[in-house]
Scaffold this motif. Sequence first.
Motif, short mmCIF file in Angstrom:
data_model
loop_
_atom_site.label_atom_id
_atom_site.label_comp_id
_atom_site.label_asym_id
_atom_site.label_seq_id
_atom_site.Cartn_x
_atom_site.Cartn_y
_atom_site.Cartn_z
N TRP A 1 -6.89 1.39 -9.18
CA TRP A 1 -6.02 0.52 -8.41
C TRP A 1 -4.85 1.27 -7.77
N ARG B 1 3.32 0.27 -0.80
CA ARG B 1 2.82 0.97 -1.98
C ARG B 1 2.03 0.07 -2.91
N VAL B 2 2.29 -1.24 -2.88
CA VAL B 2 1.60 -2.20 -3.75
C VAL B 2 0.94 -3.23 -2.85
N LEU C 1 2.59 -7.30 -10.23
CA LEU C 1 3.28 -6.02 -10.06
C LEU C 1 4.56 -6.15 -9.24
N LEU D 1 7.16 -3.38 -10.09
CA LEU D 1 6.83 -2.06 -9.54
C LEU D 1 7.07 -2.05 -8.03
N ARG D 2 6.72 -3.13 -7.36
CA ARG D 2 6.91 -3.20 -5.91
C ARG D 2 8.39 -3.03 -5.55
N ASN E 1 -2.86 3.17 -4.75
CA ASN E 1 -2.65 2.67 -3.39
C ASN E 1 -3.81 3.02 -2.46
N LEU F 1 -2.92 1.96 -13.81
CA LEU F 1 -3.38 1.56 -12.48
C LEU F 1 -4.33 2.60 -11.89
#
Length: 293
Positions: free
Chosen positions: A210, A162-163, A141, A144-145, A212, A205
């Motif tokens: 999954w 956040r990830v 990810l 996305l991070r 946060n 997610l």
Amino acid sequence: MSDQGLVFDRALGRLRLKRALAGGYPDFLLQRAAGDLAERLGAVLRQFAVAADLGTPLPVVAPILAGRAGRLWRMAEAEGAPADLVGDLEGLPFAAETLDLAVSLLALHGINDLPGALVQIRRALRPDGLFMGCLLGGRSLQELRQALLEAESETMGGVSPRVAPFADLRDLGGLLQRAGFALPVVDSEIVTVRYPDAFGLLGDLRAMGWANALVARRKAPLRRETLLRAAALYAERFADPDGRLPATFEFVWLSGWAPHESQQKPLRPGSAKARLADALGVPEIRAGEKPVG
């Protein structure tokens, strides 16, 4: 482990997993991991009297071990899926030296004490028992991070995690050795899933539980402005030529054996019977000597 050392809110994670299982957990990543497990176990030419599936969210391991394990215990971490017992990866409900095989797919990356969990798995294995696990690694990810951090910085003047900070490949081999495993092996592969937009990824997610669950997360939900900016940055930075967005999942595979006298052991220093220089057909240069020519 003290509260200061906690990374994940485990109670929240289990609650979200329970909801995900009740809502129809998407199995595409687990099915990929199960296929890889079948291939890896295919190279192990033995039967397992007692095996355990540790925390795998869906019952995808049982079909792979059909005919290979005399008894399979499935331990779930949340209610909502067929299981023999509900337990905790950080406090395994198995006595010492009771398992011949322990398997875990896409579960160990969400615990606070991975070193401690590996020690417990090692203790639960009989001598010459095998552990094989798959968890998400540090490159997972990454797109996305980056998008979320930059969007939050732009729209809120600061950032929050956040990830999840997934384990680094280089560290995991050392953890296996510290846990007492013999013949440890660590390798990884990149699995790329493509989406029409970032919202499809976020939806998956959430559907897998999954979302946060970091202890240090900002408790307020993401603002709409931040979410839209993150989606736009994701598309700007990472879109493929056809406009679809790749999401990286790094599958890290761990395997190791409970020590046994029959296992191959490294040779003692100085016990070699032949010289490498002879095998290569070159002059031997001893320590401190300078090469000639």
